[in-house]
Each structure stands twice: as C-alpha cells, then as structure tokens.
Motif scaffolding. Structure first.
Motif, PDB file in Angstrom:
ATOM      1  N   LEU A  14       0.859  -1.183   0.000  1.00 52.86           N
ATOM      2  CA  LEU A  14       0.000   0.000   0.000  1.00 52.86           C
ATOM      3  C   LEU A  14       0.894   1.232   0.000  1.00 52.86           C
ATOM      4  O   LEU A  14       1.820   1.331   0.809  1.00 52.86           O
ATOM      5  CB  LEU A  14      -0.903   0.032   1.231  1.00 52.86           C
ATOM      6  CG  LEU A  14      -2.177  -0.798   1.161  1.00 52.86           C
ATOM      7  CD1 LEU A  14      -1.895  -2.263   1.160  1.00 52.86           C
ATOM      8  CD2 LEU A  14      -3.088  -0.420   2.292  1.00 52.86           C
ATOM      9  N   TYR A  16       0.755   5.469   0.051  1.00 53.35           N
ATOM     10  CA  TYR A  16      -0.085   6.611   0.393  1.00 53.35           C
ATOM     11  C   TYR A  16       0.675   7.904   0.069  1.00 53.35           C
ATOM     12  O   TYR A  16       1.348   8.460   0.937  1.00 53.35           O
ATOM     13  CB  TYR A  16      -0.436   6.604   1.888  1.00 53.35           C
ATOM     14  CG  TYR A  16      -1.264   5.431   2.340  1.00 53.35           C
ATOM     15  CD1 TYR A  16      -2.650   5.516   2.368  1.00 53.35           C
ATOM     16  CD2 TYR A  16      -0.664   4.257   2.767  1.00 53.35           C
ATOM     17  CE1 TYR A  16      -3.423   4.450   2.803  1.00 53.35           C
ATOM     18  CE2 TYR A  16      -1.428   3.192   3.217  1.00 53.35           C
ATOM     19  CZ  TYR A  16      -2.802   3.296   3.227  1.00 53.35           C
ATOM     20  OH  TYR A  16      -3.561   2.234   3.662  1.00 53.35           O
ATOM     21  N   VAL A  45      -1.742  -1.258  -4.039  1.00 49.84           N
ATOM     22  CA  VAL A  45      -2.835  -0.295  -3.908  1.00 49.84           C
ATOM     23  C   VAL A  45      -2.189   1.053  -3.654  1.00 49.84           C
ATOM     24  O   VAL A  45      -1.349   1.186  -2.763  1.00 49.84           O
ATOM     25  CB  VAL A  45      -3.797  -0.640  -2.753  1.00 49.84           C
ATOM     26  CG1 VAL A  45      -4.835   0.470  -2.570  1.00 49.84           C
ATOM     27  CG2 VAL A  45      -4.478  -1.970  -3.013  1.00 49.84           C
ATOM     28  N   CYS A  47      -3.312   4.577  -2.554  1.00 46.46           N
ATOM     29  CA  CYS A  47      -4.410   5.358  -1.992  1.00 46.46           C
ATOM     30  C   CYS A  47      -4.141   6.839  -2.250  1.00 46.46           C
ATOM     31  O   CYS A  47      -3.161   7.395  -1.757  1.00 46.46           O
ATOM     32  CB  CYS A  47      -4.523   5.080  -0.503  1.00 46.46           C
ATOM     33  SG  CYS A  47      -5.794   6.073   0.298  1.00 46.46           S
ATOM     34  N   LYS A  49      -6.078   9.480  -1.411  1.00 42.27           N
ATOM     35  CA  LYS A  49      -6.958  10.356  -0.633  1.00 42.27           C
ATOM     36  C   LYS A  49      -6.301  11.674  -0.251  1.00 42.27           C
ATOM     37  O   LYS A  49      -6.988  12.684  -0.091  1.00 42.27           O
ATOM     38  CB  LYS A  49      -7.483   9.652   0.619  1.00 42.27           C
ATOM     39  CG  LYS A  49      -6.460   9.428   1.690  1.00 42.27           C
ATOM     40  CD  LYS A  49      -7.052   8.779   2.908  1.00 42.27           C
ATOM     41  CE  LYS A  49      -5.954   8.566   3.944  1.00 42.27           C
ATOM     42  NZ  LYS A  49      -6.448   8.021   5.160  1.00 42.27           N
ATOM     43  N   TYR A  78      -5.764   2.000  -7.963  1.00 49.15           N
ATOM     44  CA  TYR A  78      -5.742   3.352  -7.400  1.00 49.15           C
ATOM     45  C   TYR A  78      -7.070   3.587  -6.691  1.00 49.15           C
ATOM     46  O   TYR A  78      -8.130   3.322  -7.247  1.00 49.15           O
ATOM     47  CB  TYR A  78      -5.540   4.387  -8.513  1.00 49.15           C
ATOM     48  CG  TYR A  78      -4.247   4.172  -9.272  1.00 49.15           C
ATOM     49  CD1 TYR A  78      -3.049   4.657  -8.774  1.00 49.15           C
ATOM     50  CD2 TYR A  78      -4.233   3.458 -10.464  1.00 49.15           C
ATOM     51  CE1 TYR A  78      -1.866   4.448  -9.455  1.00 49.15           C
ATOM     52  CE2 TYR A  78      -3.054   3.242 -11.151  1.00 49.15           C
ATOM     53  CZ  TYR A  78      -1.867   3.746 -10.647  1.00 49.15           C
ATOM     54  OH  TYR A  78      -0.690   3.519 -11.317  1.00 49.15           O
ATOM     55  N   SER A  79      -6.992   4.091  -5.463  1.00 54.95           N
ATOM     56  CA  SER A  79      -8.220   4.269  -4.691  1.00 54.95           C
ATOM     57  C   SER A  79      -8.310   5.666  -4.082  1.00 54.95           C
ATOM     58  O   SER A  79      -7.324   6.392  -4.021  1.00 54.95           O
ATOM     59  CB  SER A  79      -8.296   3.230  -3.575  1.00 54.95           C
ATOM     60  OG  SER A  79      -7.380   3.529  -2.543  1.00 54.95           O
ATOM     61  N   ASP A  80      -9.519   5.980  -3.633  1.00 58.49           N
ATOM     62  CA  ASP A  80      -9.791   7.156  -2.800  1.00 58.49           C
ATOM     63  C   ASP A  80      -9.462   8.498  -3.455  1.00 58.49           C
ATOM     64  O   ASP A  80      -8.979   9.408  -2.793  1.00 58.49           O
ATOM     65  CB  ASP A  80      -9.033   7.056  -1.466  1.00 58.49           C
ATOM     66  CG  ASP A  80      -9.497   5.897  -0.623  1.00 58.49           C
ATOM     67  OD1 ASP A  80     -10.516   6.058   0.067  1.00 58.49           O
ATOM     68  OD2 ASP A  80      -8.858   4.833  -0.661  1.00 58.49           O
ATOM     69  N   THR A 103     -12.362   2.777  -2.292  1.00 61.25           N
ATOM     70  CA  THR A 103     -11.674   2.724  -0.996  1.00 61.25           C
ATOM     71  C   THR A 103     -10.523   1.728  -1.048  1.00 61.25           C
ATOM     72  O   THR A 103     -10.468   0.863  -1.926  1.00 61.25           O
ATOM     73  CB  THR A 103     -12.627   2.285   0.133  1.00 61.25           C
ATOM     74  OG1 THR A 103     -13.025   0.928  -0.118  1.00 61.25           O
ATOM     75  CG2 THR A 103     -13.838   3.197   0.232  1.00 61.25           C
ATOM     76  N   VAL A 104      -9.638   1.820  -0.070  1.00 62.25           N
ATOM     77  CA  VAL A 104      -8.538   0.862   0.044  1.00 62.25           C
ATOM     78  C   VAL A 104      -9.089  -0.546   0.255  1.00 62.25           C
ATOM     79  O   VAL A 104      -8.624  -1.502  -0.372  1.00 62.25           O
ATOM     80  CB  VAL A 104      -7.577   1.255   1.190  1.00 62.25           C
ATOM     81  CG1 VAL A 104      -6.587   0.144   1.485  1.00 62.25           C
ATOM     82  CG2 VAL A 104      -6.847   2.546   0.858  1.00 62.25           C
ATOM     83  N   ASP A 105     -10.084  -0.688   1.119  1.00 61.48           N
ATOM     84  CA  ASP A 105     -10.650  -2.013   1.379  1.00 61.48           C
ATOM     85  C   ASP A 105     -11.245  -2.648   0.125  1.00 61.48           C
ATOM     86  O   ASP A 105     -11.047  -3.831  -0.132  1.00 61.48           O
ATOM     87  CB  ASP A 105     -11.695  -1.948   2.489  1.00 61.48           C
ATOM     88  CG  ASP A 105     -11.075  -1.682   3.853  1.00 61.48           C
ATOM     89  OD1 ASP A 105      -9.880  -2.009   4.050  1.00 61.48           O
ATOM     90  OD2 ASP A 105     -11.775  -1.145   4.732  1.00 61.48           O
ATOM     91  N   ALA A 107     -10.347  -1.954  -2.882  1.00 62.16           N
ATOM     92  CA  ALA A 107      -9.203  -2.239  -3.755  1.00 62.16           C
ATOM     93  C   ALA A 107      -8.553  -3.566  -3.359  1.00 62.16           C
ATOM     94  O   ALA A 107      -8.227  -4.396  -4.222  1.00 62.16           O
ATOM     95  CB  ALA A 107      -8.190  -1.103  -3.686  1.00 62.16           C
TER      96      ALA A 107
END
Length: 113
Positions: A14, A16, A45, A47, A49, A78-80, A103-105, A107
């Motif tokens: 992950l 961020y 993933v 994230c 955000k 890619y999330s959020d 969301t990460v979850d 993903a």
C-alpha cells in the motif's frame, strides 16, 4: 510539499502519497513504485486520498506503473480519489484503462484471485 508512506497488508503493498503528484514530485516516488511493479505477481494499492493534484507527469507514472504490473502478471489499483480528480480521470477515460476503487478495502478485495 510531497511525501508518501509505504506499508504491507494482506500480501499487498500500500502506497499513500500526499500532496501534489506532478512533474516536480513524481521522481520522489517513481523509482520505488516501479520496483514494486516489476515484481512478478505484484499487488499494489495506491491510496490517493491525500493527493490534491495530478498533472500529466503524475498520470504518466500511473499509466507506466499499470503497464509494468500487467507485464509481470500483477495489478495496481488506485483508490480514494477526491471528487475533482475522479471527474478528470473519467473525462480522460482513464477509468476504462486503469484500475480504480472507491476505498482501500474495496481495492484489496480485487486481489482475491
């Protein structure tokens, strides 16, 4: 200002990033991201955000990461995204090419293969 945190969860990496994802900041994450993408069967993933801007250089890194993962039998999701960025990604039809999740979850659930 730009920073990124890296962690592992459920056999996935992950990432961020935080701040602008643009021509002046992508060198700070690009090499590390590509290292993960070039591992066979990678599960990543990213994230987004805390990313408030993505320019063409940032988008280019995202596309290349996707290609590298695909080449090595892995996947990056890619999330959020914030509302403005997801609208721009949709307008550019990147949602048809790159893997997006809200969301990460959600993903992480895409890696149940």
């Amino acid at each position: 200002m730009f920073d990124f945190i890296e962690e592992e969860r459920d056999e996935c990496v992950l990432l961020y990033p935080k701040g602008h994802f643009n021509h002046s900041t992508v060198p700070l994450i690009r090499d590390r991201l590509y290292e993960h993408c070039n591992e066979y069967g990678c599960r990543i993933v990213m994230c987004m955000k805390d990313v408030d801007l993505i320019d063409s250089a940032g988008l280019g890194v995202m596309v290349h990461a996707h290609k590298f993962c695909d080449k090595y039998g892995g996947m990056i999701v890619y999330s959020d995204f914030n509302d403005m960025i997801i609208k721009n990604m949709t307008m550019l039809t990147m949602d048809r090419y790159l893997n997006f999740s809200p969301t990460v979850d959600s993903a992480l659930e895409r890696f149940d293969w």
